[in-house]
Design a protein around this motif. Structure first.
Motif, PDB file in Angstrom:
ATOM      1  N   CYS A 146      59.473  46.216  12.825  1.00  0.00           N
ATOM      2  CA  CYS A 146      59.599  45.514  12.925  1.00  0.00           C
ATOM      3  C   CYS A 146      59.445  45.586  14.817  1.00  0.00           C
ATOM      4  N   LEU A 147      60.140  44.726  15.578  1.00  0.00           N
ATOM      5  CA  LEU A 147      60.202  45.110  17.024  1.00  0.00           C
ATOM      6  C   LEU A 147      60.704  44.772  17.703  1.00  0.00           C
ATOM      7  N   THR A 148      61.137  45.283  18.983  1.00  0.00           N
ATOM      8  CA  THR A 148      61.934  44.806  20.272  1.00  0.00           C
ATOM      9  C   THR A 148      60.993  44.457  21.217  1.00  0.00           C
ATOM     10  N   ILE A 149      61.616  43.617  22.080  1.00  0.00           N
ATOM     11  CA  ILE A 149      61.644  42.516  23.301  1.00  0.00           C
ATOM     12  C   ILE A 149      61.733  43.410  24.148  1.00  0.00           C
ATOM     13  N   LEU A 150      61.194  44.012  25.138  1.00  0.00           N
ATOM     14  CA  LEU A 150      61.869  43.564  26.245  1.00  0.00           C
ATOM     15  C   LEU A 150      61.433  42.864  27.543  1.00  0.00           C
ATOM     16  N   PRO A 151      61.915  41.929  28.044  1.00  0.00           N
ATOM     17  CA  PRO A 151      61.213  41.446  28.948  1.00  0.00           C
ATOM     18  C   PRO A 151      61.134  41.617  30.643  1.00  0.00           C
ATOM     19  N   LYS A 152      60.018  41.968  31.396  1.00  0.00           N
ATOM     20  CA  LYS A 152      59.855  42.122  32.236  1.00  0.00           C
ATOM     21  C   LYS A 152      60.314  41.476  33.322  1.00  0.00           C
ATOM     22  N   ARG A 153      60.866  40.437  32.786  1.00  0.00           N
ATOM     23  CA  ARG A 153      61.799  39.557  34.182  1.00  0.00           C
ATOM     24  C   ARG A 153      63.640  39.902  33.940  1.00  0.00           C
ATOM     25  N   ALA A 154      63.156  40.926  32.752  1.00  0.00           N
ATOM     26  CA  ALA A 154      65.008  42.135  33.131  1.00  0.00           C
ATOM     27  C   ALA A 154      64.933  42.907  34.001  1.00  0.00           C
ATOM     28  N   VAL A 155      63.676  43.112  34.832  1.00  0.00           N
ATOM     29  CA  VAL A 155      64.127  44.257  35.938  1.00  0.00           C
ATOM     30  C   VAL A 155      63.865  43.303  37.154  1.00  0.00           C
ATOM     31  N   GLN A 156      64.518  43.863  38.473  1.00  0.00           N
ATOM     32  CA  GLN A 156      64.406  43.475  39.573  1.00  0.00           C
ATOM     33  C   GLN A 156      63.533  44.258  39.831  1.00  0.00           C
ATOM     34  N   ASP A 157      62.683  44.382  39.907  1.00  0.00           N
ATOM     35  CA  ASP A 157      61.549  44.999  41.083  1.00  0.00           C
ATOM     36  C   ASP A 157      60.160  45.227  40.172  1.00  0.00           C
ATOM     37  N   GLU A 158      59.176  45.576  40.253  1.00  0.00           N
ATOM     38  CA  GLU A 158      57.873  46.392  40.057  1.00  0.00           C
ATOM     39  C   GLU A 158      58.476  47.396  39.735  1.00  0.00           C
ATOM     40  N   ALA A 159      59.704  48.223  41.471  1.00  0.00           N
ATOM     41  CA  ALA A 159      59.259  50.149  40.444  1.00  0.00           C
ATOM     42  C   ALA A 159      60.200  50.412  39.315  1.00  0.00           C
ATOM     43  N   THR A 160      61.275  49.401  39.542  1.00  0.00           N
ATOM     44  CA  THR A 160      61.145  49.070  37.872  1.00  0.00           C
ATOM     45  C   THR A 160      60.899  49.716  36.594  1.00  0.00           C
ATOM     46  N   VAL A 161      60.327  47.504  37.032  1.00  0.00           N
ATOM     47  CA  VAL A 161      58.974  48.040  36.069  1.00  0.00           C
ATOM     48  C   VAL A 161      58.004  49.411  35.106  1.00  0.00           C
ATOM     49  N   GLU A 162      57.865  49.908  36.671  1.00  0.00           N
ATOM     50  CA  GLU A 162      56.644  50.907  36.644  1.00  0.00           C
ATOM     51  C   GLU A 162      57.737  52.796  35.948  1.00  0.00           C
ATOM     52  N   ARG A 163      59.198  52.807  36.428  1.00  0.00           N
ATOM     53  CA  ARG A 163      59.679  53.516  35.607  1.00  0.00           C
ATOM     54  C   ARG A 163      59.912  53.074  34.125  1.00  0.00           C
TER      55      ARG A 163
END
Length: 175
Positions: A146-163
């Motif tokens: 099983c896998l769950t995909i979370l695309p980085k493009r779905a966040v507004q900025d790099e700070a949210t990616v870091e969170r």
């Protein structure tokens, strides 16, 4: 797609999954799946052995059997083509689901789309792989079924990616 602001204790993502997302996720899954790694090694070994025997037969001026010529090509095409074929099928299924809304919090991960909503605890997917475009959450079994995909493009900025990365690092093992 855009992402709403951070939830009170987590990150919310809004996106539509594509065949390219699935291709990247399936390729990344090989890092976390013992059977996928084993299959890849065996395919590479079969190709190397076939090329070795072809070279040996060519040097000794022997006739090269056609199956021996086909084996390396077939295994190479399988290694290259399987994730691409699977991702196209998954991509078609994902289109029927429409837009995804995933919330990653300190307690769990909730994924919702037009046809279903599911919540999984951190124990359900204890590992993850990060690619340049995705976070791929993997189940705990040895085959990472099983896998769950979370695309980085779905966040507004790099700070949210870091969170999001920090949340995953706190609760999951990075592969």
């Amino acid at each position: 797609m855009s992402v709403e602001d951070l939830t009170v204790d987590g990150v919310e993502l809004r996106y539509r999954l594509t065949a390219a997302d699935y291709k990247d996720a399936l390729i990344a899954r090989t890092k976390g799946s013992a059977s996928a790694r084993r299959s890849r090694r065996l395919s590479i070994l079969a190709c190397v052995l076939a090329v070795f025997f072809i070279a040996l037969l060519a040097v000794t001026d022997s006739e090269i059997p056609v199956p021996l010529l086909v084996i390396p090509v077939a295994f190479a095409l399988l290694q290259w083509g399987t994730p691409r074929l699977q991702s196209r099928q998954f991509g078609k299924l994902a289109q029927a689901h429409g837009d995804y809304r995933t919330t990653v919090t300190e307690s769990d991960v909730t994924v919702a789309h037009q046809q279903a909503t599911g919540t999984m605890t951190w124990q359900a997917a204890p590992r993850y792989v990060e690619t340049s475009r995705l976070f791929v959450l993997l189940s705990g079994d040895k085959n990472a079924t099983c896998l769950t995909i979370l695309p980085k493009r779905a966040v507004q900025d790099e700070a949210t990616v870091e969170r999001l990365r920090a949340l995953l690092d706190r609760h999951r093992t990075r592969i």
